[in-house]
Structures are given as structure tokens and as C-alpha cells.
Design a protein around this motif. Structure first.
Motif, PDB file in Angstrom:
ATOM      1  N   GLY A  62      51.180 -59.318   0.597  1.00  0.00           N
ATOM      2  CA  GLY A  62      51.346 -59.229  -0.859  1.00  0.00           C
ATOM      3  C   GLY A  62      52.645 -58.529  -1.181  1.00  0.00           C
ATOM      4  N   ILE A  63      52.555 -57.429  -1.907  1.00  0.00           N
ATOM      5  CA  ILE A  63      53.743 -56.668  -2.279  1.00  0.00           C
ATOM      6  C   ILE A  63      54.124 -55.774  -1.101  1.00  0.00           C
ATOM      7  CG2 ILE A  63      54.703 -54.993  -3.895  1.00  0.00           C
ATOM      8  CD1 ILE A  63      52.625 -55.941  -5.932  1.00  0.00           C
ATOM      9  N   ASP A  64      55.252 -56.069  -0.454  1.00  0.00           N
ATOM     10  CA  ASP A  64      55.654 -55.270   0.705  1.00  0.00           C
ATOM     11  C   ASP A  64      56.296 -53.956   0.268  1.00  0.00           C
ATOM     12  OD1 ASP A  64      58.324 -55.790   0.057  1.00  0.00           O
ATOM     13  OD2 ASP A  64      58.670 -57.127   1.740  1.00  0.00           O
ATOM     14  N   GLY A  65      56.573 -53.111   1.248  1.00  0.00           N
ATOM     15  CA  GLY A  65      57.118 -51.791   0.960  1.00  0.00           C
ATOM     16  C   GLY A  65      58.474 -51.818   0.279  1.00  0.00           C
ATOM     17  N   PHE A  66      59.321 -52.775   0.643  1.00  0.00           N
ATOM     18  CA  PHE A  66      60.631 -52.870  -0.013  1.00  0.00           C
ATOM     19  C   PHE A  66      60.454 -53.127  -1.511  1.00  0.00           C
ATOM     20  CE2 PHE A  66      62.491 -54.082   4.261  1.00  0.00           C
ATOM     21  CZ  PHE A  66      63.306 -52.969   4.375  1.00  0.00           C
ATOM     22  N   GLU A  67      59.496 -54.005  -1.863  1.00  0.00           N
ATOM     23  CA  GLU A  67      59.264 -54.313  -3.277  1.00  0.00           C
ATOM     24  C   GLU A  67      58.646 -53.114  -3.998  1.00  0.00           C
ATOM     25  OE1 GLU A  67      59.150 -56.341  -6.939  1.00  0.00           O
ATOM     26  OE2 GLU A  67      60.398 -56.546  -5.147  1.00  0.00           O
ATOM     27  N   VAL A  68      57.734 -52.408  -3.344  1.00  0.00           N
ATOM     28  CA  VAL A  68      57.170 -51.186  -3.935  1.00  0.00           C
ATOM     29  C   VAL A  68      58.299 -50.193  -4.216  1.00  0.00           C
ATOM     30  CG1 VAL A  68      55.673 -49.180  -3.516  1.00  0.00           C
ATOM     31  CG2 VAL A  68      54.893 -51.482  -2.875  1.00  0.00           C
ATOM     32  N   LEU A  69      59.160 -50.009  -3.234  1.00  0.00           N
ATOM     33  CA  LEU A  69      60.292 -49.094  -3.378  1.00  0.00           C
ATOM     34  C   LEU A  69      61.191 -49.529  -4.542  1.00  0.00           C
ATOM     35  CD1 LEU A  69      62.030 -46.726  -2.313  1.00  0.00           C
ATOM     36  CD2 LEU A  69      62.992 -48.312  -0.632  1.00  0.00           C
ATOM     37  N   ARG A  70      61.495 -50.808  -4.615  1.00  0.00           N
ATOM     38  CA  ARG A  70      62.350 -51.329  -5.690  1.00  0.00           C
ATOM     39  C   ARG A  70      61.731 -51.049  -7.055  1.00  0.00           C
ATOM     40  NH1 ARG A  70      62.848 -54.799  -9.333  1.00  0.00           N
ATOM     41  NH2 ARG A  70      60.908 -55.907  -8.915  1.00  0.00           N
ATOM     42  N   ARG A  71      60.435 -51.333  -7.196  1.00  0.00           N
ATOM     43  CA  ARG A  71      59.760 -51.139  -8.484  1.00  0.00           C
ATOM     44  C   ARG A  71      59.697 -49.659  -8.867  1.00  0.00           C
ATOM     45  NH1 ARG A  71      54.645 -55.368  -8.725  1.00  0.00           N
ATOM     46  NH2 ARG A  71      55.796 -57.202  -8.025  1.00  0.00           N
ATOM     47  N   LEU A  72      59.421 -48.812  -7.894  1.00  0.00           N
ATOM     48  CA  LEU A  72      59.348 -47.376  -8.196  1.00  0.00           C
ATOM     49  C   LEU A  72      60.703 -46.830  -8.619  1.00  0.00           C
ATOM     50  CD1 LEU A  72      56.984 -46.187  -5.324  1.00  0.00           C
ATOM     51  CD2 LEU A  72      56.424 -46.362  -7.763  1.00  0.00           C
ATOM     52  N   ALA A  74      63.103 -48.521 -10.005  1.00  0.00           N
ATOM     53  CA  ALA A  74      63.532 -49.154 -11.259  1.00  0.00           C
ATOM     54  C   ALA A  74      62.848 -48.544 -12.481  1.00  0.00           C
ATOM     55  CB  ALA A  74      63.242 -50.654 -11.200  1.00  0.00           C
ATOM     56  N   ASN A  75      61.745 -47.846 -12.270  1.00  0.00           N
ATOM     57  CA  ASN A  75      60.978 -47.267 -13.365  1.00  0.00           C
ATOM     58  C   ASN A  75      61.385 -45.805 -13.565  1.00  0.00           C
ATOM     59  OD1 ASN A  75      59.049 -46.089 -15.026  1.00  0.00           O
ATOM     60  ND2 ASN A  75      57.314 -47.061 -14.006  1.00  0.00           N
ATOM     61  N   PRO A  76      61.910 -45.452 -14.741  1.00  0.00           N
ATOM     62  CA  PRO A  76      62.334 -44.062 -14.967  1.00  0.00           C
ATOM     63  C   PRO A  76      61.218 -43.035 -14.749  1.00  0.00           C
ATOM     64  CG  PRO A  76      63.071 -45.483 -16.759  1.00  0.00           C
ATOM     65  CD  PRO A  76      62.176 -46.312 -15.894  1.00  0.00           C
ATOM     66  N   GLU A  77      59.961 -43.445 -14.949  1.00  0.00           N
ATOM     67  CA  GLU A  77      58.827 -42.537 -14.765  1.00  0.00           C
ATOM     68  C   GLU A  77      58.593 -42.194 -13.290  1.00  0.00           C
ATOM     69  OE1 GLU A  77      56.709 -41.183 -17.208  1.00  0.00           O
ATOM     70  OE2 GLU A  77      58.290 -41.900 -18.544  1.00  0.00           O
ATOM     71  N   ASP A 100      69.568 -47.883   1.150  1.00  0.00           N
ATOM     72  CA  ASP A 100      70.292 -48.466   0.019  1.00  0.00           C
ATOM     73  C   ASP A 100      69.383 -48.691  -1.187  1.00  0.00           C
ATOM     74  OD1 ASP A 100      72.693 -48.460   1.349  1.00  0.00           O
ATOM     75  OD2 ASP A 100      72.691 -50.612   1.800  1.00  0.00           O
ATOM     76  N   MET A 101      68.100 -48.958  -0.921  1.00  0.00           N
ATOM     77  CA  MET A 101      67.147 -49.187  -2.005  1.00  0.00           C
ATOM     78  C   MET A 101      66.601 -47.882  -2.580  1.00  0.00           C
ATOM     79  SD  MET A 101      65.087 -52.550  -0.713  1.00  0.00           S
ATOM     80  CE  MET A 101      64.211 -52.741  -2.272  1.00  0.00           C
ATOM     81  N   GLY A 102      66.962 -46.765  -1.953  1.00  0.00           N
ATOM     82  CA  GLY A 102      66.568 -45.488  -2.528  1.00  0.00           C
ATOM     83  C   GLY A 102      65.582 -44.653  -1.739  1.00  0.00           C
ATOM     84  N   ALA A 103      65.281 -45.037  -0.506  1.00  0.00           N
ATOM     85  CA  ALA A 103      64.386 -44.202   0.304  1.00  0.00           C
ATOM     86  C   ALA A 103      65.064 -42.871   0.593  1.00  0.00           C
ATOM     87  CB  ALA A 103      64.038 -44.905   1.612  1.00  0.00           C
ATOM     88  N   ASN A 104      64.270 -41.819   0.637  1.00  0.00           N
ATOM     89  CA  ASN A 104      64.803 -40.494   0.953  1.00  0.00           C
ATOM     90  C   ASN A 104      64.909 -40.276   2.454  1.00  0.00           C
ATOM     91  OD1 ASN A 104      63.135 -40.303  -1.703  1.00  0.00           O
ATOM     92  ND2 ASN A 104      64.670 -38.693  -1.818  1.00  0.00           N
ATOM     93  N   ASP A 105      64.065 -40.966   3.216  1.00  0.00           N
ATOM     94  CA  ASP A 105      64.102 -40.851   4.678  1.00  0.00           C
ATOM     95  C   ASP A 105      63.455 -42.099   5.252  1.00  0.00           C
ATOM     96  OD1 ASP A 105      64.495 -39.840   7.252  1.00  0.00           O
ATOM     97  OD2 ASP A 105      63.554 -37.908   6.821  1.00  0.00           O
TER      98      ASP A 105
END
Length: 133
Positions: A62-72, A74-77, A100-105
Motif C-alpha cells: 500500500g502506502i510505502d515508507g517513502f510516501e509516508v515520509l513525503r506526506r508527513l 508536506a503537511n505543516p502540522e 533528500d525526502m527529509g529523514a533525520n536518520d
């Protein structure tokens, strides 16, 4: 933080054994551990109650981790939640993509307990320091 002032850590992985292993590794730490077994459940849980840190698997149906990361991100909250990727994907391309997508580690599986404990502690300290500003 929960009512007891413990950081909330959300573990997102579709393999129950991986979730149990991570829970065991973190069980002696003063964290409240929550779990999601897929990307949609993770997004739903984060929308209900924002965790302090997310430990995110990449390869899920379904929604993979890259997509979860992207959505999180993209949302200011949710854009400022610390996210540590835990993945069997270990190519330089996947690791760079995660950052590049914003992971901290990014921690590759199999997970080394001391590496996980160090990453979680560091990210929670950084998040707490940001929150004080």
C-alpha cells in the motif's frame, strides 16, 4: 510527550516480528511506544496524536515508507516530527533518497541495538531542544 512526560515513539513496520524486536530494544527506555503496521495506519495515528519520533520502515504494502515520509513532510502540522528510517534497503541511492525526502536518520536492517538507541536518543534530544525555542 505523553501525560507522564515520556516521549512518544511510533514504530511503523508491516512485519510483526520487526515491531516486537524494536519494542524489545527500546523497552528499557522511558518512552511510550506505539505501533502501526502499514503506512495508512501510521498517517491516521499521527493525525490523531502527533508522536515525538517515528521509526519508519520503507518497504510496506500500500502506502510505502517513502510516501509516508513525503506526506508527513508536506503537511505543516507534521513536517517537524523526527523520522528515522529503518530499512532493509541499503543502497546509497535509497539512503540518499531518504535523506533528500527529509529523514533525520537512516538505519539499515538488521538493526544493531546500540545504533538504534543512539539514533532515537539523539533525535529526541534534538526535538526537545527545538521545542524549547
Amino acid at each position: 510527550m505523553n501525560a507522564n512526560n515520556e516521549p512518544v515513539v511510533l514504530i511503523v513496520d508491516d512485519v510483526p516480528l520487526n515491531v516486537l524486536l524494536i519494542q524489545k530494544m527500546l523497552s528499557k527506555q522511558p518512552y511510550e511506544l506505539r505501533t502501526a503496521n502499514n503506512g495508512q495506519q501510521a498517517l491516521d495515528l499521527v493525525a490523531q496524536d502527533k508522536p515525538d519520533l517515528i521509526l519508519l520502515d520503507l518497504m510496506m504494502p500500500g502506502i510505502d515508507g517513502f510516501e509516508v515520509l513525503r506526506r508527513l513532510r508536506a503537511n505543516p502540522e507534521t513536517a517537524d516530527i523526527a523520522i528515522v528510517i529503518l530499512s532493509a534497503l541499503n543502497s546509497n541511492e535509497d539512503i540518499v533518497k531518504g535523506f533528500d525526502m527529509g529523514a533525520n536518520d537512516f538505519i539499515t536492517k538488521p538493526i544493531i541495538m546500540q545504533r538504534l538507541l543512539s539514533a532515537v536518543s539523539t533525535q529526541l534530544q534534538l526535538a526537545a531542544a527545538k521545542a524549547k525555542k
